[in-house]
Design a protein around this motif. Structure first.
Motif, mmCIF file in Angstrom:
data_model
loop_
_atom_site.group_PDB
_atom_site.id
_atom_site.type_symbol
_atom_site.label_atom_id
_atom_site.label_comp_id
_atom_site.label_asym_id
_atom_site.label_seq_id
_atom_site.Cartn_x
_atom_site.Cartn_y
_atom_site.Cartn_z
ATOM 1 N N HIS A 148 37.734 40.305 36.452
ATOM 2 C CA HIS A 148 38.084 40.122 37.862
ATOM 3 C C HIS A 148 36.992 39.399 38.639
ATOM 4 O O HIS A 148 37.264 38.452 39.383
ATOM 5 C CB HIS A 148 38.357 41.489 38.495
ATOM 6 C CG HIS A 148 38.631 41.449 39.959
ATOM 7 N ND1 HIS A 148 39.856 41.096 40.475
ATOM 8 C CD2 HIS A 148 37.837 41.711 41.031
ATOM 9 C CE1 HIS A 148 39.805 41.134 41.798
ATOM 10 N NE2 HIS A 148 38.591 41.512 42.156
ATOM 11 N N HIS A 149 35.760 39.814 38.483
ATOM 12 C CA HIS A 149 34.652 39.208 39.231
ATOM 13 C C HIS A 149 34.168 37.911 38.592
ATOM 14 O O HIS A 149 33.641 37.045 39.289
ATOM 15 C CB HIS A 149 33.485 40.192 39.340
ATOM 16 C CG HIS A 149 33.777 41.381 40.196
ATOM 17 N ND1 HIS A 149 34.061 41.285 41.535
ATOM 18 C CD2 HIS A 149 33.819 42.708 39.892
ATOM 19 C CE1 HIS A 149 34.272 42.494 42.033
ATOM 20 N NE2 HIS A 149 34.129 43.371 41.058
ATOM 21 N N GLY A 150 34.324 37.787 37.288
ATOM 22 C CA GLY A 150 33.879 36.583 36.608
ATOM 23 C C GLY A 150 32.363 36.466 36.576
ATOM 24 O O GLY A 150 31.631 37.442 36.745
ATOM 25 N N ASN A 151 31.885 35.261 36.356
ATOM 26 C CA ASN A 151 30.441 35.020 36.309
ATOM 27 C C ASN A 151 29.817 35.264 37.680
ATOM 28 O O ASN A 151 30.401 34.909 38.707
ATOM 29 C CB ASN A 151 30.145 33.579 35.903
ATOM 30 C CG ASN A 151 30.642 33.246 34.511
ATOM 31 O OD1 ASN A 151 31.043 34.125 33.748
ATOM 32 N ND2 ASN A 151 30.636 31.967 34.184
ATOM 33 N N THR A 152 28.643 35.865 37.699
ATOM 34 C CA THR A 152 27.878 36.000 38.942
ATOM 35 C C THR A 152 26.964 34.790 39.040
ATOM 36 O O THR A 152 25.952 34.696 38.338
ATOM 37 C CB THR A 152 27.055 37.302 38.951
ATOM 38 O OG1 THR A 152 27.929 38.414 38.738
ATOM 39 C CG2 THR A 152 26.333 37.477 40.280
#
Length: 336
Positions: free
Chosen positions: A227-231
């Motif tokens: 959901h958040h993917g790469n930071t």
């Protein structure tokens, strides 16, 4: 917006300066206190076993209790030495203080199995920063439950492996601008100085490590199809330090899933264990199948066994079924 743009520009400039000083060998002029270090003994046979769980604190709901039950069974079988929490320890908004009953209701009364009565090494997640951060860091909680150990960033030295726990929430730009939630930034501001010092300290500690294995633990993802993917902030600021210092594993939570992604250009592995309670079914983005070794959008946890020569990883679902196993050995990887 203009003020925010100025802060971001200043932040990037400081990181650029840090990089230049590092290349010139002058980064020792940046004042920073060393990360606190803790010793973790290994077994008589030279091995170390532990469990990893993240994003869990929901009063037993969303299968938290069932995950805890299976953790207890696996922990007994593996004779684990400790447990790592990858953050978001107390939903939705951290603790209100050291006397918040949520500490006992979401933690002490949930993880009751005999095998889980070991040291817990915890990092802070973004939801923890929405409450009283200093409460989670307080030694008072250790008196309430001696298993609890939570600091912003610290090192656990287990002889054959060193764990570098990194406070990742202050890296994320959006937490400093969003209006929906408020965050407890005591001890972090001024942010630019805090991050600059932290990056320098992590880099220096990694460079000074002689351990066979180097493992970095943070709450936020670096690589993830969830959901958040790469930071992005960690990809640009922390990842280069991990790669430059031959870090073997990066362990995180934040995305409510179980995940294993391998690097296409280095031995570094990205392991997500954020399935301690609420999961996001079907919330996955495409990722190169050659790199994606596991993606499971349900509850569960991870185990790891390490010797000087080998590391063995396993992921488990809420029923205790093994979803994925992965192993690596130093001789094999050295010859690659």
């Amino acid at each position: 917006m203009a003020v925010f743009a100025l802060l971001v520009t200043k932040h990037k400039l400081l990181l650029f300066v840090f990089g230049i000083l590092t290349m010139l060998g002058l980064n020792s002029f940046i004042a920073v206190a060393e990360l606190e270090r803790f010793e973790q003994p290994i077994k008589a046979d030279g091995s170390l076993s532990f469990l990893v769980v993240g994003d869990w604190g929901r009063r037993g709901g969303y299968n938290q209790s069932q995950v805890a039950f299976q953790m207890g069974k696996v922990g007994e079988k593996l004779d684990v030495d400790f447990i790592i929490s990858t953050g978001d320890n107390f939903y939705e908004d951290g603790l209100t203080g050291v006397n918040d009953p949520a500490f006992e209701e979401l933690y002490s009364k949930i993880y009751t199995a005999p095998s889980l009565q070991k040291q817990w090494y915890n990092v802070l997640g973004n939801h923890d920063y929405r409450g009283d951060v200093l409460a989670q860091l307080s030694p008072i909680l250790r008196k309430l439950d001696s298993r609890w150990m939570c600091l912003r960033s610290f090192i656990v030295d287990a002889e054959i492996v060193e764990f570098f726990f990194v406070d990742t929430t202050p890296f994320v730009d959006k937490y400093f601008t969003e209006k929906k939630h408020s965050y407890d930034w005591r001890g972090v501001l001024p942010r630019e100085e805090y991050l600059l010092n932290l990056l320098k300290d992590v880099d220096r500690a990694l460079k000074g490590s002689n351990a066979a294995w180097k493992v970095v633990v943070g709450h936020h993802t670096i690589r993830s199809a969830g959901h958040h993917g790469n930071t992005v902030e960690l990809v640009t600021q922390l990842l280069p330090i991990l790669q430059a210092n031959d870090v073997d594993l990066y362990i995180n939570g934040h995305d409510h899933c179980l995940e294993h992604i391998s690097s296409p250009d280095s031995p570094l592995q990205f392991l997500t264990s954020g399935g301690g309670s609420k999961a996001w079914r079907g919330d996955v983005k495409w990722w190169n199948p050659a790199e994606m070794k596991l993606y499971y959008d349900g509850q569960g946890f991870m185990s790891m066994r390490i010797t000087k020569a080998e590391v063995d990883v396993a992921f488990y679902d809420v029923l205790g079924n093994v979803l994925h196993k992965w192993s690596s050995s130093k001789p094999l990887r050295s010859s690659a």
